[in-house]
Design a protein around this motif. Structure first.
Motif, PDB file in Angstrom:
ATOM      1  N   LEU A   8       0.820  -1.209   0.000  1.00 54.42           N
ATOM      2  CA  LEU A   8       0.000   0.000   0.000  1.00 54.42           C
ATOM      3  C   LEU A   8       0.856   1.263   0.000  1.00 54.42           C
ATOM      4  O   LEU A   8       0.521   2.248  -0.673  1.00 54.42           O
ATOM      5  CB  LEU A   8      -0.949  -0.015   1.193  1.00 54.42           C
ATOM      6  CG  LEU A   8      -2.042  -1.089   1.122  1.00 54.42           C
ATOM      7  CD1 LEU A   8      -2.870  -1.094   2.401  1.00 54.42           C
ATOM      8  CD2 LEU A   8      -2.941  -0.877  -0.091  1.00 54.42           C
TER       9      LEU A   8
ATOM     10  N   LYS B 227      -0.082   2.750  -3.530  1.00 50.29           N
ATOM     11  CA  LYS B 227      -1.106   3.776  -3.340  1.00 50.29           C
ATOM     12  C   LYS B 227      -0.553   5.136  -2.932  1.00 50.29           C
ATOM     13  O   LYS B 227      -1.154   6.166  -3.219  1.00 50.29           O
ATOM     14  CB  LYS B 227      -2.107   3.309  -2.281  1.00 50.29           C
ATOM     15  CG  LYS B 227      -2.841   2.028  -2.634  1.00 50.29           C
ATOM     16  CD  LYS B 227      -3.738   2.213  -3.858  1.00 50.29           C
ATOM     17  CE  LYS B 227      -4.567   0.966  -4.129  1.00 50.29           C
ATOM     18  NZ  LYS B 227      -5.443   1.128  -5.315  1.00 50.29           N
ATOM     19  N   LEU B 228       0.595   5.135  -2.230  1.00 50.90           N
ATOM     20  CA  LEU B 228       1.102   6.397  -1.681  1.00 50.90           C
ATOM     21  C   LEU B 228       2.415   6.864  -2.314  1.00 50.90           C
ATOM     22  O   LEU B 228       2.929   7.917  -1.972  1.00 50.90           O
ATOM     23  CB  LEU B 228       1.264   6.271  -0.163  1.00 50.90           C
ATOM     24  CG  LEU B 228      -0.036   5.977   0.596  1.00 50.90           C
ATOM     25  CD1 LEU B 228       0.228   5.850   2.095  1.00 50.90           C
ATOM     26  CD2 LEU B 228      -1.092   7.051   0.333  1.00 50.90           C
TER      27      LEU B 228
ATOM     28  N   LYS C 184       1.995  11.199   4.814  1.00 54.15           N
ATOM     29  CA  LYS C 184       1.022  10.255   4.247  1.00 54.15           C
ATOM     30  C   LYS C 184       1.216   8.862   4.828  1.00 54.15           C
ATOM     31  O   LYS C 184       0.245   8.177   5.167  1.00 54.15           O
ATOM     32  CB  LYS C 184       1.150  10.214   2.721  1.00 54.15           C
ATOM     33  CG  LYS C 184       0.733  11.486   2.011  1.00 54.15           C
ATOM     34  CD  LYS C 184       0.777  11.313   0.503  1.00 54.15           C
ATOM     35  CE  LYS C 184       2.183  11.023   0.011  1.00 54.15           C
ATOM     36  NZ  LYS C 184       2.223  10.849  -1.466  1.00 54.15           N
TER      37      LYS C 184
ATOM     38  N   PHE D 258      -1.495   6.789   7.157  1.00 51.93           N
ATOM     39  CA  PHE D 258      -1.929   5.426   6.804  1.00 51.93           C
ATOM     40  C   PHE D 258      -1.677   4.454   7.946  1.00 51.93           C
ATOM     41  O   PHE D 258      -2.569   3.703   8.361  1.00 51.93           O
ATOM     42  CB  PHE D 258      -1.217   4.955   5.536  1.00 51.93           C
ATOM     43  CG  PHE D 258      -1.103   3.464   5.415  1.00 51.93           C
ATOM     44  CD1 PHE D 258      -2.244   2.661   5.375  1.00 51.93           C
ATOM     45  CD2 PHE D 258       0.132   2.844   5.357  1.00 51.93           C
ATOM     46  CE1 PHE D 258      -2.141   1.273   5.273  1.00 51.93           C
ATOM     47  CE2 PHE D 258       0.254   1.465   5.264  1.00 51.93           C
ATOM     48  CZ  PHE D 258      -0.891   0.682   5.223  1.00 51.93           C
TER      49      PHE D 258
ATOM     50  N   ASN E 245      -3.976   4.504  10.869  1.00 50.50           N
ATOM     51  CA  ASN E 245      -5.313   3.974  10.593  1.00 50.50           C
ATOM     52  C   ASN E 245      -5.301   2.492  10.210  1.00 50.50           C
ATOM     53  O   ASN E 245      -6.361   1.913   9.955  1.00 50.50           O
ATOM     54  CB  ASN E 245      -5.974   4.770   9.469  1.00 50.50           C
ATOM     55  CG  ASN E 245      -6.501   6.109   9.947  1.00 50.50           C
ATOM     56  OD1 ASN E 245      -7.191   6.188  10.950  1.00 50.50           O
ATOM     57  ND2 ASN E 245      -6.152   7.170   9.242  1.00 50.50           N
ATOM     58  N   PHE E 246      -4.123   1.901  10.162  1.00 50.66           N
ATOM     59  CA  PHE E 246      -3.951   0.516   9.708  1.00 50.66           C
ATOM     60  C   PHE E 246      -4.304  -0.430  10.860  1.00 50.66           C
ATOM     61  O   PHE E 246      -3.482  -0.744  11.713  1.00 50.66           O
ATOM     62  CB  PHE E 246      -2.503   0.335   9.253  1.00 50.66           C
ATOM     63  CG  PHE E 246      -2.177  -1.015   8.688  1.00 50.66           C
ATOM     64  CD1 PHE E 246      -3.139  -1.880   8.221  1.00 50.66           C
ATOM     65  CD2 PHE E 246      -0.842  -1.430   8.619  1.00 50.66           C
ATOM     66  CE1 PHE E 246      -2.817  -3.119   7.698  1.00 50.66           C
ATOM     67  CE2 PHE E 246      -0.493  -2.661   8.097  1.00 50.66           C
ATOM     68  CZ  PHE E 246      -1.483  -3.506   7.637  1.00 50.66           C
TER      69      PHE E 246
ATOM     70  N   TRP F 140      -8.217   2.679   5.723  1.00 50.68           N
ATOM     71  CA  TRP F 140      -6.811   2.825   6.104  1.00 50.68           C
ATOM     72  C   TRP F 140      -6.166   4.018   5.403  1.00 50.68           C
ATOM     73  O   TRP F 140      -5.347   4.733   5.984  1.00 50.68           O
ATOM     74  CB  TRP F 140      -6.018   1.565   5.738  1.00 50.68           C
ATOM     75  CG  TRP F 140      -6.383   0.326   6.476  1.00 50.68           C
ATOM     76  CD1 TRP F 140      -7.092   0.234   7.637  1.00 50.68           C
ATOM     77  CD2 TRP F 140      -6.065  -1.010   6.094  1.00 50.68           C
ATOM     78  NE1 TRP F 140      -7.232  -1.079   8.011  1.00 50.68           N
ATOM     79  CE2 TRP F 140      -6.612  -1.868   7.087  1.00 50.68           C
ATOM     80  CE3 TRP F 140      -5.381  -1.589   5.025  1.00 50.68           C
ATOM     81  CZ2 TRP F 140      -6.487  -3.257   7.041  1.00 50.68           C
ATOM     82  CZ3 TRP F 140      -5.253  -2.969   4.965  1.00 50.68           C
ATOM     83  CH2 TRP F 140      -5.794  -3.795   5.957  1.00 50.68           C
ATOM     84  N   LEU F 141      -6.530   4.212   4.133  1.00 53.27           N
ATOM     85  CA  LEU F 141      -5.844   5.197   3.297  1.00 53.27           C
ATOM     86  C   LEU F 141      -6.540   6.556   3.246  1.00 53.27           C
ATOM     87  O   LEU F 141      -5.986   7.502   2.664  1.00 53.27           O
ATOM     88  CB  LEU F 141      -5.717   4.652   1.865  1.00 53.27           C
ATOM     89  CG  LEU F 141      -4.791   3.454   1.671  1.00 53.27           C
ATOM     90  CD1 LEU F 141      -4.952   2.895   0.262  1.00 53.27           C
ATOM     91  CD2 LEU F 141      -3.337   3.829   1.928  1.00 53.27           C
TER      92      LEU F 141
ATOM     93  N   ALA G 278      -4.528   9.574   4.496  1.00 52.44           N
ATOM     94  CA  ALA G 278      -3.312   9.727   3.704  1.00 52.44           C
ATOM     95  C   ALA G 278      -3.632  10.302   2.331  1.00 52.44           C
ATOM     96  O   ALA G 278      -2.918  11.177   1.827  1.00 52.44           O
ATOM     97  CB  ALA G 278      -2.608   8.384   3.559  1.00 52.44           C
TER      98      ALA G 278
END
Length: 303
Positions: A55, A59-60, A245, A249, A252-253, A290-291, A294
């Protein structure tokens, strides 16, 4: 048990990583957008680390360098800034001795999963009437049935530290606490259960072995192995500032324990990388949660 090529490679990689973490210069890694993540080859840590890596990269937009090394060196590496983050800090008891030394030098990024625990297990076919508690290991003739051995894991782990204290507290003088890898511990349990032999092993939840074998924890009336634990992510000082970011993440993971154990069991026959991909693809709403923060940071920065 013969050492596989993969296991041999891991041992070499771990040895090199130990040297690298100890010698790396104190420096922020934000310039190259590379995040150095410390990890140890424990099944739960490997599952969480692979999900996070995918991720963070996909994603980031970060590059992630995984540094496999001893748990004690991870704490030291994060405290000195040679590692950016670790995803396997067992609190409040298991890693207390490590945490107390570095807590004012690092950032606690929150809980990844909880309801974890440490303990000693025996196969279910060992009669409860004979061995129910750790204290029962001192009964006449019992040590011989267990070959006077307590099968452990790697020496630097919090579990082995607690197990050493447990041997002393319960005066288990007739037993040898055997140091080995997680894989060697599982192999010993597998061999014993296939032969219907008695074995005591140090282990923890979450672990896929509980889905594979019928095991039970020995009661620990003196609580030397602790109670429920929570696994935290820990970053170096300045991590959230340098990697906002990534920090958003990780904070919140949160992954359910049952999901984590399912990943671990499947990965035994495939790979952690493959199962991390499958989990991410099959849980889009959770991944979005989660994301979310971020991605909001990314959106703001782009304006």
């Amino acid at each position: 048990m013969f050492t596989t090529v993969k296991q041999a490679f891991r041992k070499v990689a771990a040895a090199l990583a130990i040297t690298a973490v100890a010698a790396a210069p104190l420096a922020a890694h934000a310039e190259g957008k590379t995040i150095r993540v410390g990890w140890t080859a424990w099944s739960d840590a490997e599952a969480v680390t692979n999900i996070a890596k995918q991720l963070l990269e996909q994603k980031l937009g970060y590059k992630v360098e995984l540094v496999m090394t001893d748990i004690g060196l991870q704490y030291n590496g994060v405290a000195k800034g040679n590692l950016d983050v670790m995803l396997m800090s067992w609190q409040p008891l298991t890693h207390k001795s490590y945490w107390d030394k570095v807590s004012d030098q690092v950032e606690d990024l929150g809980v990844l999963y909880d309801q974890a625990r440490l303990g000693w297990v025996v196969p279910d076919y060992v009669p409860v009437s004979e061995v129910k508690t750790i204290e029962d290991l001192k009964k006449p003739g019992i040590a011989e049935k267990f070959n006077k051995r307590i099968q452990g894991i790697d020496a630097g782990s919090g579990l082995m530290r607690a197990s050493g204290a447990t041997v002393k507290e319960y005066a288990l003088d007739g037993y040898q606490l055997v140091t080995a890898s997680d894989a060697a511990m599982v192999s010993a349990v597998d061999r014993a259960t296939k032969r219907n032999e008695w074995i005591v092993a140090t282990t923890w939840n979450p672990h896929w072995m509980f889905a594979q074998y019928k095991l039970r924890y020995l009661e620990d009336p003196k609580k030397t192995l602790g109670g429920d634990e929570a696994i935290h992510a820990v970053g170096r000082k300045g991590f959230a500032k340098d990697f906002p970011k990534a920090a958003a993440f990780i904070k919140n993971f949160k992954i359910p324990l049952a999901d984590l154990e399912a990943i671990m069991l499947k990965a035994k026959d495939t790979s952690f990388d493959k199962e991390a991909t499958a989990y991410i693809q099959s849980h889009p709403q959770m991944v979005d949660q989660w994301l979310h923060e971020a991605m909001a940071i990314s959106s703001t920065a782009a304006r």
